[in-house]
Design an enzyme around this catalytic site. Sequence first.
Site, PDB file in Angstrom:
ATOM      1  N   LYS A  52      14.903  -4.281  30.524  1.00 50.98           N
ATOM      2  CA  LYS A  52      14.971  -2.288  30.304  1.00 50.98           C
ATOM      3  C   LYS A  52      16.229  -1.288  30.012  1.00 50.98           C
ATOM      4  O   LYS A  52      16.305  -0.747  29.330  1.00 50.98           O
ATOM      5  CB  LYS A  52      14.289  -2.059  31.776  1.00 50.98           C
ATOM      6  CG  LYS A  52      13.177  -2.808  32.169  1.00 50.98           C
ATOM      7  CD  LYS A  52      12.434  -2.540  33.313  1.00 50.98           C
ATOM      8  CE  LYS A  52      10.842  -3.144  33.256  1.00 50.98           C
ATOM      9  NZ  LYS A  52      10.396  -3.143  35.109  1.00 50.98           N
ATOM     10  N   GLN A  96      12.987  -3.097  40.623  1.00 52.62           N
ATOM     11  CA  GLN A  96      12.215  -4.267  40.688  1.00 52.62           C
ATOM     12  C   GLN A  96      11.383  -5.160  41.260  1.00 52.62           C
ATOM     13  O   GLN A  96      11.255  -5.239  42.593  1.00 52.62           O
ATOM     14  CB  GLN A  96      12.924  -5.420  39.984  1.00 52.62           C
ATOM     15  CG  GLN A  96      12.391  -6.404  38.783  1.00 52.62           C
ATOM     16  CD  GLN A  96      11.372  -6.065  37.614  1.00 52.62           C
ATOM     17  OE1 GLN A  96      11.945  -4.932  37.499  1.00 52.62           O
ATOM     18  NE2 GLN A  96      10.330  -6.426  37.625  1.00 52.62           N
ATOM     19  N   ASP A 119       7.164   4.417  37.251  1.00 56.74           N
ATOM     20  CA  ASP A 119       6.706   2.854  37.642  1.00 56.74           C
ATOM     21  C   ASP A 119       4.923   3.318  37.424  1.00 56.74           C
ATOM     22  O   ASP A 119       4.496   2.604  37.455  1.00 56.74           O
ATOM     23  CB  ASP A 119       7.321   1.745  38.368  1.00 56.74           C
ATOM     24  CG  ASP A 119       8.035   0.572  37.836  1.00 56.74           C
ATOM     25  OD1 ASP A 119       7.194   0.089  36.517  1.00 56.74           O
ATOM     26  OD2 ASP A 119       7.981  -0.260  38.582  1.00 56.74           O
TER      27      ASP A 119
END
Length: 291
Positions: A52, A96, A119
Amino acid sequence: MELLDGKKTSLDIQNELSEKVKSLVANGTNPPHLVAVLVGDDGASRTYVNAKVKACERIGFKSTLHHLSSDTSEIELLKVIKSLNEDHSVDGFIVQLPLPNHIEDHKITLAISPNKDVDGFHPENVGKMALGLPTFLPATPNGVMELLKRYEIPTEGKNTVVIGRSSIVGTPMSILMSRKSNPGNSTVTLAHSRTKNLEQICKQADILIVAIGIPEFVTSDMVKPNAVVIDVGIHRIEDTSKKNGFRLIGDVNFSEVSKKCSYITPVPGGVGPMTIASLLMNTYIACNERN
Ligand code: NAD
């Protein structure tokens, strides 16, 4: 059979975003800034976060990685999140998953400001998604939607079966496919661990989306001829012939199923890169909304 090439499609999206960033910067605006927070040393999580961060750099976004040790307490992590919520130089950030066992995922998700939640996991954003309101869509399901859109796969009136009901993949996937939109407008069945006659249900699917987390679970006898098959799964399998000692496989038995279906996503190079593209699209939107 045609491959749904997530790697190529993701690069197309990244090139489009890169052009947009160039014009933002030319107009004197700061580039989008994504922060990734990684807690602990899980190898797969590190790989995902690094991918990412690298993608951000490639397209001219600013990116920052906060790598915290595995013994970081929940309170310490919440403090980091508070400071990112308040930091005006940050457009969006992700924490994450999975987190170490001593930290409760949902407390962390709730602490992230919904307008920086690129997200798309915060309940406020999930609620907006369910109602069809503009919001950050969760990266993996939205990546699948973008892939279906760019390959012009018809979804309206089709039978879609989603296997798996996790809050980050299966459940939002089923909502997006049933929404009044294109892609969407599908008749959706959401199958899970308590589903009976799974094989029969899968055989009805014009579009089969698999997020079960079991390597090569879906075999050709579960697939309708000419179905569209989307494999969300990613598993590392030991392989001594590879330099890094492993290879990646999905939730679908690719060699069997690819002979029977009309379209299929490969693993790697299918849904994974689309997840990254989707996160970058959300970060670009977050930046635009703040300027
Ligand atoms: P999860 O383990 O949270 O959920 C799995 C789901 O499968 C559960 O809802 C469960 O009810 C269902 N299930 C389990 N056994 C079943 C059975 N026998 N029959 C029917 N349903 C059953 O997994 P997840 O987080 O949704 O991830 C699924 C897969 O996708 C994993 O392989 C994961 O690594 C991968 N993944 C990939 C990406 C990407 O970017 N490509 C992103 C997220 C997850």
